[in-house]
Design a protein around this motif. Structure first.
Motif: not given
Ligand code: GL7
Length: 838
Positions: A485-488, A490-495, A657-659, A682-685
């Motif tokens: 899910t892009s929500r968690r 990208l949007n949340q993890a890498n705001h 935090v790591i990704v 997740k990493f590539v995104l």
């Protein structure tokens, strides 16, 4: 009866039945209300954790309102629903996601800010809901998010374990496990439904009799009973009113104690039995990709599937439809073989309790279920010993044997006189004792079987299910590539990155339509954009460096290349190969002149992940990583050129935090062993490149982002068998670089070499099952290619942008839509805002 209420009563309800406004003052009032009433605290007597609890309770009120509205409207419309049966839901933290999906993140942040707390600290106070081992459980969580966001009528069913996956600490380099008692404080993200209590039975015997028409019928006369209590976890969709549900079952003793032992005056024994009942949902089994075969695990599986089916059947019966409509109303997805007993339980309900004839019942069953296979590893294939199964589930065993008998009769008709074929396809394995092959049962009882990435789906068709493909035809076997899910992620993890993307694309529509990221391809050469992109990556690396300092006491430079391998520790994932290459790197650096050293690309190699507590070799890998880290990190001859870090207790929140901080992440399983992987996505995104093998979803990622933006090495899946054979029988020598590395370990460079002997012996010629030696040379070359590419930062940033831009395919929204269209045949159902009662 509501329909008989006078108009004034209904009007009163409608006046009061209004959603809370979303302005800052209403929100603050609700937070303060919870502080002073629910939590019985005062403002001057609050810490971050109290603030977290209050915000959570306040958000929970809104979730419950949405949940209620959704479930009410669904009950009324009664569309076809999907039920996702998963023994694991690895949800992680809920608060940030709940606020995001409710569309209230900013006002809550402002609201709590004015009340004297920083949202970042408040969010950090939540501990993870860790009811899963790894990918399989995290996938279920991503799918629940997408199902709600896409407004599909869906429920998850699982178990409410008292103990989630264990907490890992590193003591003298070794993994130590500590229980994760996550329910110490009330869990605000669940609604206990103490009124929903379902009796679940075990053991006893089968009573056979003739019914009034002279037909032989069977009735299970159980010997034990426990209760299943429902706990509902609301799952809000992003940017929608829809709020789905995960129902988790908790075991409780039946209120009336076992009467026989009670009457015999054996009070202590009845109390003891009651305690046994609670054990069923006490703990999550900590094995990932391996089967433990414990009786308690079988009990968990039956307890969960029986409670869930009871619930599903009860809901279906409310509509008074004909049984033949069941598959039109209900789709059940089996997440791996763990819930396969549901097939048998539904057949039992239909035949024994609802008195349908066998064939009609079986038609309903097979049209209802679909099965996802997640692995081809032989040690992960679930099998249950017949005697144990018979003791716990005597009637179910008869049904399994009948399913098998009728199935094999049909196979025999199609392919006569092939006893070997029948033996291979049988649900019962002829061993001492006999074993029930759950994967075969799942295939026979489902209308669709899917693998989780293209390569994996082809592999299962060609290997473990080959005979079944020939029998059923290939239409039954499909692929649904996993997604995230892009929500968690990208949007949340890498705001910060997410904001840059929104600003660049001119809209945040990409959050629900990840293909829109393609628009970033236009920006690849834009210098200003590149600069912003890299600044965000660097900030993410600084944040990770701080975490590493805090948790491991190791100082790392954010200017070095961050190389990450975080996932469960498993031989097939080859963390061992990674650390062996690190040793090689270390030895190389030590042999260089100062002038040569100036050309070395500095690297921080970061590991994280748990090993199953009983997995000796995997635990030795952790020990080796820590021993190498100890030596390398303190060697002045190396300095900042190489640092090695093992971050303890890897979990969802740490991944967040790591990704976003990785430059390179490693997905280096032996080809054909990792069914999909999802952290690769997740990493590539997040603009991190991959160093990987042609395995699982890596292959499809390569297809999407292009071969210039990924580092691939190693043998291919179809070469694996030949390589193993060559190793075993043709005396292929060990890779020379690898020999050098092993010699260094054996010399005692990293602690007493005796410790690592069992690990090293897995590489003995002919025994190197995961082909570390065969892949080692190309792995080292690929690592060099990474170093060289990273030095050219102007090109690197372009690769990084292209990665993110072309990852649309790997949205779990896409995966879920494929399931809905091709397997479940369900349609979205839009919940309307703020309905009145009628
Ligand atoms: C797994 C696979 O190992 C993993 O590659 C895949 O991404 C995941 C979800 O489909 O399923 N299979 C499995 O048994 N576990 C996995 O994580 C535990």
């Amino acid at each position: 009866e509501r329909s008989k209420w006078p108009k004034e009563t209904i009007d009163l309800w409608n006046r009061l039945y209004k959603k809370d406004a979303a302005d800052i003052e209403t929100i603050q009032k609700s937070i303060v209300h919870h502080v002073t009433t629910t939590l019985a605290r005062a403002a001057y007597n609050m810490d971050n954790f109290t603030a977290y609890q209050a915000v959570a309770l306040s958000a929970r009120d809104r979730l419950i309102a949405q949940w209620n509205e959704t479930q009410g409207q669904l009950s009324k419309a009664d569309p076809k629903r999907v039920y996702y049966l998963s023994l694991e839901f690895l949800l992680g933290r809920s608060m940030d996601n709940a606020l995001l999906n409710l569309g209230l993140k900013d006002v809550y942040a402002k609201g709590i800010g004015q009340l004297g707390f920083r949202m970042e600290d408040v969010v950090e106070s939540e501990s993870d809901a860790a009811l899963g081992n790894g990918n399989l459980g995290r996938l279920a969580a991503c799918y629940m998010d997408s199902l709600a966001t896409l407004e599909y009528p869906a429920w998850g069913y699982g178990l409410r374990y008292n103990y989630g996956i264990f907490q890992q600490r590193i003591i003298e380099g070794y993994q130590a496990e500590f229980p994760d008692y996550w329910l110490n404080f009330d869990n605000p993200w669940e609604l206990p439904r103490l009124d929903i209590s379902i009796p679940i039975y075990f053991a006893g015997h089968v009573h056979s009799f003739q019914d009034e028409y002279g037909v032989t019928r069977h009735k299970w006369v159980p010997g034990q009973s426990v209760q299943a209590i429902a706990y509902d976890v609301p799952i809000p969709g992003y940017d929608t009113e829809n709020c789905n549900n995960i129902r988790l079952w908790r075991s409780k003793p039946t209120r009336v104690f076992d009467l026989t032992s009670f009457n015999e005056g054996n009070y202590e024994k009845s109390v003891e039995d009651a305690t046994q009942a609670e054990k069923i949902t006490s703990v999550l089994y900590p094995n990932d990709n391996t089967m433990a075969g414990k009786e308690l695990r079988l009990k968990q599986q039956y307890f969960w599937t029986a409670a869930s089916l009871h619930d599903i059947v009860r809901r279906f019966k409310k509509s008074q439809r004909d049984w033949s409509d069941f598959p039109e109303q209900v789709a059940i997805q089996l997440n791996d073989t763990h819930p396969t007993l549901a097939i048998v339980e539904l057949q039992r309900i239909l035949v024994d309790e609802e008195q349908l004839n066998w064939d009609d019942a079986w038609e309903i069953v097979t049209r209802t279920f679909a099965f996802t296979n997640h692995t081809v590893l032989p040690e992960a294939m679930e099998k249950w010993s017949v005697p144990m199964f018979e003791y716990l589930l005597p009637r179910h065993l008869q049904i399994v044997f009948d399913i098998n008998l009728f199935f094999l009769q049909k196979v025999e008709k199609r392919f006569p006189n092939d006893r070997e074929l029948l033996k291979r396809m049988s649900i019962i394995e002829e061993a001492q004792p006999q074993q029930i092959r759950m994967a075969h049962l799942a295939v026979v009882g489902s209308h669709k079987v899917n693998g989780v990435a293209a390569l994996h789906s082809n592999l299962i068709r060609d290997t473990i299910f080959k005979d079944f493909v020939e029998y059923y035809g290939s239409d039954k076997f499909v692929n649904v590539t996993n997604g995230i899910t892009s929500r968690r992620w990208l949007n949340q993890a890498n705001h910060k990155l997410s904001e840059l993307i929104t600003e660049t694309l001119g809209s945040d529509a990409w959050i629900k339509d990840l293909d829109l990221l393609k628009g970033l391809n236009k920006k690849v050469d834009d210098k200003v954009f590149q600069k912003k992109w890299m600044a965000i990556k660097r900030a993410n690396k600084v944040r990770l460096a701080e975490l590493i300092k805090e948790r491991c006491g190791i100082e790392v430079s954010p200017d070095a290349l961050f190389d990450v391998q975080v996932k469960r520790i498993h031989e097939y994932k080859r963390q061992f190969m990674n650390i062996l290459a690190v040793i090689h790197r270390y030895r190389t650096i030590k042999s260089l002149t100062p002038a040569q050293k100036a050309n070395v690309q500095p690297r921080v190699v970061i590991f994280g992940g748990k090993a199953a507590p009983g997995y000796y070799v995997a635990k030795l890998v952790i020990k080796l990583i820590n021993s190498v880290a100890n030596v390398v990190n303190q060697d002045p001859a190396v300095g900042d050129l190489l640092k090695v870090v093992f971050i303890p207790d890897y979990n969802v929140s740490l991944a967040e935090v790591i990704v976003p901080a990785s430059d390179i992440s490693q997905h280096i399983s032996t080809a054909g062993t990792e069914a999909s992987g999802t952290s690769n996505m997740k990493f590539v995104l997040n603009g991190g490149l991959i160093l990987g093998t042609m395995d699982g979803a890596n292959i499809e990622i390569l297809e999407e982002i292009g071969e210039d933006n990924i580092f691939i090495f190693g043998c291919l899946a179809h070469e694996v068998e030949d390589l193993r054979y060559a190793q075993r029988y043709r005396g292929v020598p060990m890779d020379p670089a690898l020999q050098g590395v092993l010699a260094a370990i054996e010399k005692g460079t990293f602690e007493d070499p005796k410790i690592f002997q069992p690990l090293i012996s897995t590489l003995t010629i002919g025994k190197d099952y995961y082909l570390i030696s065969a892949d080692f040379a190309s792995y080292l070359r690929a690592n060099q290619a990474v170093d060289a590419a990273y030095k050219d930062q102007d090109e690197w940033v372009k690769k990084s942008i292209r990665c993110t831009a072309n990852m649309g395919k790997f949205s779990s929204d896409r995966s879920v839509k494929e399931y809905a269209d091709n397997i479940w045949h369900i349609k979205p159902f839009k919940v309307v805002d703020n309905q009145q009662i009628d």
